[in-house]
Design an enzyme around this catalytic site. Structure first.
Site, PDB file in Angstrom:
ATOM      1  N   LYS A 115       4.377   8.898   8.698  1.00  0.00           N
ATOM      2  CA  LYS A 115       4.172   8.326  10.034  1.00  0.00           C
ATOM      3  C   LYS A 115       5.180   8.798  11.091  1.00  0.00           C
ATOM      4  O   LYS A 115       5.022   9.884  11.620  1.00  0.00           O
ATOM      5  CB  LYS A 115       4.075   6.807   9.919  1.00  0.00           C
ATOM      6  CG  LYS A 115       2.892   6.456   9.007  1.00  0.00           C
ATOM      7  CD  LYS A 115       2.418   5.047   8.960  1.00  0.00           C
ATOM      8  CE  LYS A 115       1.097   5.012   8.208  1.00  0.00           C
ATOM      9  NZ  LYS A 115       1.042   4.130   7.060  1.00  0.00           N
TER      10      LYS A 115
ATOM     11  N   TYR B 162       0.852  -1.185   0.000  1.00  0.00           N
ATOM     12  CA  TYR B 162       0.000   0.000   0.000  1.00  0.00           C
ATOM     13  C   TYR B 162       0.886   1.234   0.000  1.00  0.00           C
ATOM     14  O   TYR B 162       1.848   1.302   0.763  1.00  0.00           O
ATOM     15  CB  TYR B 162      -0.904  -0.003   1.234  1.00  0.00           C
ATOM     16  CG  TYR B 162      -1.774   1.234   1.368  1.00  0.00           C
ATOM     17  CD1 TYR B 162      -2.841   1.453   0.496  1.00  0.00           C
ATOM     18  CD2 TYR B 162      -1.545   2.168   2.371  1.00  0.00           C
ATOM     19  CE1 TYR B 162      -3.647   2.579   0.623  1.00  0.00           C
ATOM     20  CE2 TYR B 162      -2.351   3.297   2.503  1.00  0.00           C
ATOM     21  CZ  TYR B 162      -3.401   3.502   1.629  1.00  0.00           C
ATOM     22  OH  TYR B 162      -4.187   4.613   1.773  1.00  0.00           O
TER      23      TYR B 162
ATOM     24  N   ASP C 135       9.327   2.887  -0.393  1.00  0.00           N
ATOM     25  CA  ASP C 135       8.293   3.504   0.426  1.00  0.00           C
ATOM     26  C   ASP C 135       8.549   3.070   1.871  1.00  0.00           C
ATOM     27  O   ASP C 135       8.148   1.989   2.289  1.00  0.00           O
ATOM     28  CB  ASP C 135       6.907   3.067  -0.047  1.00  0.00           C
ATOM     29  CG  ASP C 135       5.800   3.685   0.796  1.00  0.00           C
ATOM     30  OD1 ASP C 135       6.113   4.300   1.828  1.00  0.00           O
ATOM     31  OD2 ASP C 135       4.622   3.540   0.418  1.00  0.00           O
TER      32      ASP C 135
END
Ligand code: PLP
Length: 431
Positions: free
Chosen positions: A266, A143, A238
């Site tokens: 994050k 994702y 990522d």
């Protein structure tokens, strides 16, 4: 147990689609209503009904030191009083960029954005502009946020027939996204054989953290580095989850890989909305205003978020033992769960790498999305409900990692194992 939460949820559904601002929060896949949170401290989270839980969601990754860490919050009052956004530069943005650049040798320059989604979306634009190619390659089960060209899964069989994972994503966007199988270099070779000269980049979660936790098998990441180099294509890591989590230097340090572009999110915001993308100078210098690849943001580099992130990363930098401790806690949990699985003789499987861990309801091994989607999600749902009754808040989906923080004590882990023993017996109807 959830009286107030239920009441708020009734109202929430009237004014917010599904009552939540991000789908997973609706607890749909575990067949429950969402719980509404009042506060968090350390490893604990407290809902509006006064229930407390040992938290393994932890905001899905940012809170590596747990909720409301005093040192991370240090100086935030001061920022609030002096103004939270200016739309002109502040020094903390520079300090933050320098800290990331010094921590990640593959990153010479970094641009701050407001979310992981923005980071990956902008990284793709940059890769396409830099290579003057249109196609991108991603992996099923990874994702990278919700931008159009990444909301794609492979259709049956051939790599050419991809399908959007959401209505509203146009076919012409999907046409340029190639989807391969995680941990399967052969599928990547095949794609490059066919389209190599048109592929701008590979984007990959170096440790997949959005289909449970699935580490790369030996040689996979090296193979991606090799093939992208051979075809003058870029490799984008990522590291929105793995950055500053797997180790201080992320997955690239752990596996010794040198990506062209890295995406962050994050942890680098310490719980405030942040993302970033960075990479080699000759690539990053194509971004506006230095180059002509346009990318902007009204709240990018927001002082509040920068200070929180800066405090958090600095604490991690000065206390590298945190990573050993995180891994120790994860191993303790892994061993505890494995003992139960052996004892009860059930088809469950633990995947763990460093401090990242998850329990799959299936026999395993789990190395890609095909494996993971075979899991018994109904059993996970029963397990989840039992765990919540026991005061343990797990991710409300089988396909998410469990987030352990530095604030989780040995006792927290022991309580979790104890609860898992009861919950698994209940799930499998074992006396
Ligand atoms: C969470 C996540 C994103 C998206 O970040 P948002 O801040 O939710 O937009 C991108 N990539 C990975 C690997 C993620 O885990």
């Amino acid at each position: 147990m959830f009286k107030k939460s239920k009441k708020i949820y009734e109202d929430a559904k009237k004014y917010i689609p599904g009552g939540v601002n991000s789908p997973v929060r609706a607890f749909k896949s575990v067949d429950l209503d969402p719980i509404f949170i009042e506060k968090g401290k350390g490893s604990k989270i407290y809902d509006v009904d006064g229930n407390s839980y040992i938290d393994y969601i932890c905001s899905w990754g940012p809170l590596i030191l747990g909720h409301s860490d005093e040192e991370v919050l240090d100086g935030i009052d001061h920022i609030l009083k002096n103004g939270t956004s200016f739309g002109v530069p502040t020094e903390i943005e520079v300090k933050m960029a320098k800290l990331i650049v010094e921590s990640y040798p593959s990153v010479d320059m970094v641009r701050m954005v407001n979310s992981g989604t923005e980071a990956t979306m902008s990284a793709l634009r940059l890769a396409r502009a830099y290579t003057k190619r249109n196609k991108i390659l991603k992996f099923e089960g990874c994702y990278h946020g919700h931008s159009d060209s990444l909301l794609v899964k492979s259709g049956s069989g051939a790599i050419t027939f991809n399908v959007p994972t959401s209505p509203g994503v146009p076919d012409y966007v999907v046409k340029d996204t190639i989807v391969c199988k995680y941990n399967d270099l052969e599928s990547v070779e095949k794609a490059f054989n066919e389209y190599g000269d048109d592929i701008a980049c590979i984007i990959v979660e170096p440790v997949a953290g959005n289909m449970g936790v699935v580490p790369p098998i030996e040689g996979f990441l090296e193979g991606l580095r090799d093939i992208t180099s051979r075809y003058d294509s870029l490799l984008i890591f990522d590291e929105v989850i793995t950055g500053f989590r797997l180790s201080y230097g992320g997955a690239q340090q752990e596996f010794g890989i040198d990506p062209d572009i890295t995406c962050f999110g994050k942890i680098i915001g310490g719980g405030l909305p942040v993302g970033a993308y960075g990479g080699k100078k000759h690539i990053m210098s194509n971004i506006s205003p230095l180059g002509d690849v346009y990318q902007a943001g009204t709240l990018s580099g927001n002082p509040l978020a920068m200070n929180m992130g800066y405090n958090l990363i600095t604490k991690l930098k000065d206390n590298r033992n945190i990573y050993k401790e995180l891994e120790k806690k994860a191993i303790k949990l892994e061993n505890g769960l494995n003992d139960i699985i052996d004892n009860l003789n059930i088809d469950c499987h633990v995947n763990r790498i460093k401090g990242m861990i998850c329990l799959f309801f299936g026999k395993g091994p789990f190395t890609n999305y095909d494996d993971v989607k075979e899991c018994d999600t109904e059993k996970y749902s029963i397990f989840f409900k039992k765990m919540i009754e026991e005061g343990i808040l797990l991710p409300p989906s089988q396909f998410e990692g469990w987030f352990i923080t530095y604030a989780h004590s040995d006792e927290d882990i022991e309580i979790t194992i104890e609860a898992a023993n009861k919950a698994l017996k209940n799930t499998y109807n074992i006396k």
